[in-house]
Design an enzyme around this catalytic site. Sequence first.
Site, PDB file in Angstrom:
ATOM      1  N   ASP A  85     -10.397  30.486   2.037  1.00 48.73           N
ATOM      2  CA  ASP A  85      -9.150  30.141   2.724  1.00 48.73           C
ATOM      3  C   ASP A  85      -9.481  29.298   3.965  1.00 48.73           C
ATOM      4  O   ASP A  85     -10.448  29.600   4.675  1.00 48.73           O
ATOM      5  CB  ASP A  85      -8.479  31.453   3.150  1.00 48.73           C
ATOM      6  CG  ASP A  85      -7.037  31.237   3.539  1.00 48.73           C
ATOM      7  OD1 ASP A  85      -6.179  31.872   2.923  1.00 48.73           O
ATOM      8  OD2 ASP A  85      -6.777  30.424   4.466  1.00 48.73           O
ATOM      9  N   LYS A 139      -3.626  10.086   4.775  1.00 51.01           N
ATOM     10  CA  LYS A 139      -2.285   9.874   5.270  1.00 51.01           C
ATOM     11  C   LYS A 139      -1.332  10.888   4.641  1.00 51.01           C
ATOM     12  O   LYS A 139      -1.718  11.472   3.630  1.00 51.01           O
ATOM     13  CB  LYS A 139      -1.813   8.442   4.987  1.00 51.01           C
ATOM     14  CG  LYS A 139      -1.707   8.162   3.471  1.00 51.01           C
ATOM     15  CD  LYS A 139      -0.858   7.000   3.181  1.00 51.01           C
ATOM     16  CE  LYS A 139       0.577   7.345   2.933  1.00 51.01           C
ATOM     17  NZ  LYS A 139       0.865   8.026   1.646  1.00 51.01           N
ATOM     18  N   LYS A 173      -7.685  -2.107  -0.824  1.00 45.31           N
ATOM     19  CA  LYS A 173      -7.356  -2.918  -2.011  1.00 45.31           C
ATOM     20  C   LYS A 173      -7.990  -4.299  -1.857  1.00 45.31           C
ATOM     21  O   LYS A 173      -7.981  -4.864  -0.760  1.00 45.31           O
ATOM     22  CB  LYS A 173      -5.845  -3.029  -2.169  1.00 45.31           C
ATOM     23  CG  LYS A 173      -5.237  -1.670  -2.540  1.00 45.31           C
ATOM     24  CD  LYS A 173      -3.843  -1.817  -3.066  1.00 45.31           C
ATOM     25  CE  LYS A 173      -3.273  -0.475  -3.425  1.00 45.31           C
ATOM     26  NZ  LYS A 173      -3.264  -0.204  -4.863  1.00 45.31           N
ATOM     27  N   GLU A 207       8.007   0.523  -7.248  1.00 43.61           N
ATOM     28  CA  GLU A 207       7.355   1.404  -8.219  1.00 43.61           C
ATOM     29  C   GLU A 207       8.383   1.757  -9.287  1.00 43.61           C
ATOM     30  O   GLU A 207       9.529   2.066  -8.947  1.00 43.61           O
ATOM     31  CB  GLU A 207       6.832   2.665  -7.526  1.00 43.61           C
ATOM     32  CG  GLU A 207       5.714   2.335  -6.548  1.00 43.61           C
ATOM     33  CD  GLU A 207       5.106   3.559  -5.863  1.00 43.61           C
ATOM     34  OE1 GLU A 207       3.874   3.695  -5.875  1.00 43.61           O
ATOM     35  OE2 GLU A 207       5.882   4.362  -5.312  1.00 43.61           O
ATOM     36  N   ASP A 226       6.110   7.756   3.765  1.00 43.60           N
ATOM     37  CA  ASP A 226       5.118   7.757   2.689  1.00 43.60           C
ATOM     38  C   ASP A 226       4.404   6.410   2.585  1.00 43.60           C
ATOM     39  O   ASP A 226       3.187   6.366   2.440  1.00 43.60           O
ATOM     40  CB  ASP A 226       5.812   8.097   1.360  1.00 43.60           C
ATOM     41  CG  ASP A 226       4.828   8.285   0.213  1.00 43.60           C
ATOM     42  OD1 ASP A 226       3.742   8.845   0.448  1.00 43.60           O
ATOM     43  OD2 ASP A 226       5.134   7.860  -0.923  1.00 43.60           O
ATOM     44  N   HIS A 231       1.279   1.810   4.569  1.00 41.96           N
ATOM     45  CA  HIS A 231       0.830   0.746   3.654  1.00 41.96           C
ATOM     46  C   HIS A 231       1.480  -0.608   3.981  1.00 41.96           C
ATOM     47  O   HIS A 231       0.812  -1.623   4.088  1.00 41.96           O
ATOM     48  CB  HIS A 231       1.171   1.096   2.202  1.00 41.96           C
ATOM     49  CG  HIS A 231       0.534   2.376   1.701  1.00 41.96           C
ATOM     50  ND1 HIS A 231      -0.595   2.916   2.247  1.00 41.96           N
ATOM     51  CD2 HIS A 231       0.883   3.206   0.685  1.00 41.96           C
ATOM     52  CE1 HIS A 231      -0.927   4.025   1.592  1.00 41.96           C
ATOM     53  NE2 HIS A 231      -0.034   4.220   0.641  1.00 41.96           N
ATOM     54  N   LYS A 317      11.062   4.087  -5.120  1.00 42.87           N
ATOM     55  CA  LYS A 317      10.677   4.718  -6.388  1.00 42.87           C
ATOM     56  C   LYS A 317      11.760   4.392  -7.415  1.00 42.87           C
ATOM     57  O   LYS A 317      12.939   4.244  -7.066  1.00 42.87           O
ATOM     58  CB  LYS A 317      10.615   6.238  -6.226  1.00 42.87           C
ATOM     59  CG  LYS A 317       9.607   6.727  -5.197  1.00 42.87           C
ATOM     60  CD  LYS A 317       8.196   6.721  -5.733  1.00 42.87           C
ATOM     61  CE  LYS A 317       7.210   7.335  -4.760  1.00 42.87           C
ATOM     62  NZ  LYS A 317       5.815   6.971  -5.079  1.00 42.87           N
TER      63      LYS A 317
HETATM   64  C1  BG6 Z   1       0.526   6.733  -1.858  1.00 40.92           C
HETATM   65  C2  BG6 Z   1       1.927   7.278  -1.842  1.00 40.92           C
HETATM   66  O1  BG6 Z   1      -0.002   6.687  -0.558  1.00 40.92           O
HETATM   67  O2  BG6 Z   1       0.535   5.419  -2.377  1.00 40.92           O
HETATM   68  C3  BG6 Z   1       2.533   7.223  -3.225  1.00 40.92           C
HETATM   69  O3  BG6 Z   1       1.902   8.615  -1.376  1.00 40.92           O
HETATM   70  C4  BG6 Z   1       2.436   5.838  -3.804  1.00 40.92           C
HETATM   71  O4  BG6 Z   1       3.887   7.662  -3.204  1.00 40.92           O
HETATM   72  C5  BG6 Z   1       0.996   5.353  -3.717  1.00 40.92           C
HETATM   73  O5  BG6 Z   1       2.845   5.890  -5.159  1.00 40.92           O
HETATM   74  C6  BG6 Z   1       0.850   3.916  -4.181  1.00 40.92           C
HETATM   75  O6  BG6 Z   1      -0.501   3.556  -4.171  1.00 40.92           O
HETATM   76  P1  BG6 Z   1      -1.096   2.656  -5.295  1.00 40.92           P
HETATM   77  O7  BG6 Z   1      -2.506   2.395  -4.875  1.00 40.92           O
HETATM   78  O8  BG6 Z   1      -1.006   3.405  -6.572  1.00 40.92           O
HETATM   79  O9  BG6 Z   1      -0.259   1.412  -5.312  1.00 40.92           O
END
Ligand code: BG6
Length: 456
Positions: A85, A139, A173, A207, A226, A231, A317
């Site tokens: 834990d 993150k 990336k 996405e 998120d 990002h 999303k």
């Molecule tokens: C993550 C998010 O940090 O990045 C996700 O929590 C998202 O919600 C993802 O789908 C996207 O990353 P990648 O590299 O798959 O484009």
Amino acid sequence: MKNQHSDALVFFGATGDLAYKKIFPSLQAMVKRGHLDLPIIGVAKAGWNLEQLKARAQDSLEKHGGLDPDAWKKLSSLLRYVDGDYNDDSTYDLLRQELGTSTHPAHYLAIPPLLFGLVVEKLSSSGCAGANARVVIEKPFGTDLESAKKLNTILLNTFDESRIFRIDHYLGKPVVHNMLFFRFTNMIPEALWSRDYIESIQITMAEDFGVQGRGNFYDKTGTIRDVMENHLFQLLTNILMEKPKALDSESIRDEKVKVLKAIPALTEKNIVRGQFNGYLQEPGVGSDSRTETFAALQLEVNSPRWQGVPIFLRAGKNLPVECTEIFIKLKPASPFYTNYQVGQNHIRIRISPKVMIAIGLNSVNPDNETECHPVELLTTHHPDSIEMTAYERVLTDALAGDPTLFAREDYVEEAWRIVDPIIKANTTLYPYEIHTWGPQETDAHLLPKEGWHNPQ
Ligand code: BG6
């Protein structure tokens, strides 16, 4: 000492989803490339033993990218496991024993953000975080400005800034890494890179899937926390930053922070939030949740170079495609061929799924010389085989002690400052149908002059 290679990798959350989907495949790739030859100690509370962790790792590799027999053999020999834990001192005592003679381990926290503070304090009090240890944090870094500051204070009590690596895997990336190279080695775009020639900038992260079983996490997070304040802001700062004085990590990170400092905090009129129909039925999501699964933002940058250039960010999303793309629209050329319908030039940088940089121009239609024919000069490359994945790159760099691709304390606090008012404002939440470009109301509130650029 600063750039000495870590001599052990400890990863908390070893039995979790991120480990399964991203970390084990990255570790195998690192071994294959000769970048990883040190003890790897998984930590989790699963009631497992080392053999069970290895079985999970093997399964992860088979499902995510394929198992390479030689690399797996080596990786498997490096794996260790501590079960316990995160609250219990005994977990850290076991970890201390596993660390053996290691003097500069890297502790990677692939765990829910709420546990970061606890684990860091326990690492410190147990003696697992000696003077040369590093911490690598997933993150989202906090949930707002205040919590990010608190977290920074906790981290800085144990680790100095040069030993803290805040992950934003977007920085790993390939095209993000190369964006500065593209900008600062070519006259196109360097000569055009200002308010004099650029009309607007759009960044879309679309996405075509929902929350994929992560409802519990996502419902506490939402699109702005998120992916937008991390990002998309990272993409933005790469696009807008001035040429750094040098290519060292701090010169680059200084310039990125300057961009964020020039962005005023957002207000309610800068944002449209949406939620896809069906989200409330996702496992882990509250039945009356007001969490956004789509957000569009408009912001401005008060710097001499960018003043007055509208910048639009959009992420969601269950949109029609999976694609992250930056679309930079140039101002119209001075009118000349007035009887042709000429378009404005653009620069398009696609981050994913395939890397692509394109420059949009006008040409005469070869089949009808009275018509304009829009064309794109295109560079593409397919990183699948030889380039590192984002996680492989950031983990490799963290172990090597290179902080360039990680968010610095001042950067994360500036990013939160910008979005803080809107994440607290509880703005209207518009529903949208899945596989559409978000709520219809978006255009009524935020519409780039030339319309939204929807990546194809
Ligand atoms: C993550 C998010 O940090 O990045 C996700 O929590 C998202 O919600 C993802 O789908 C996207 O990353 P990648 O590299 O798959 O484009």
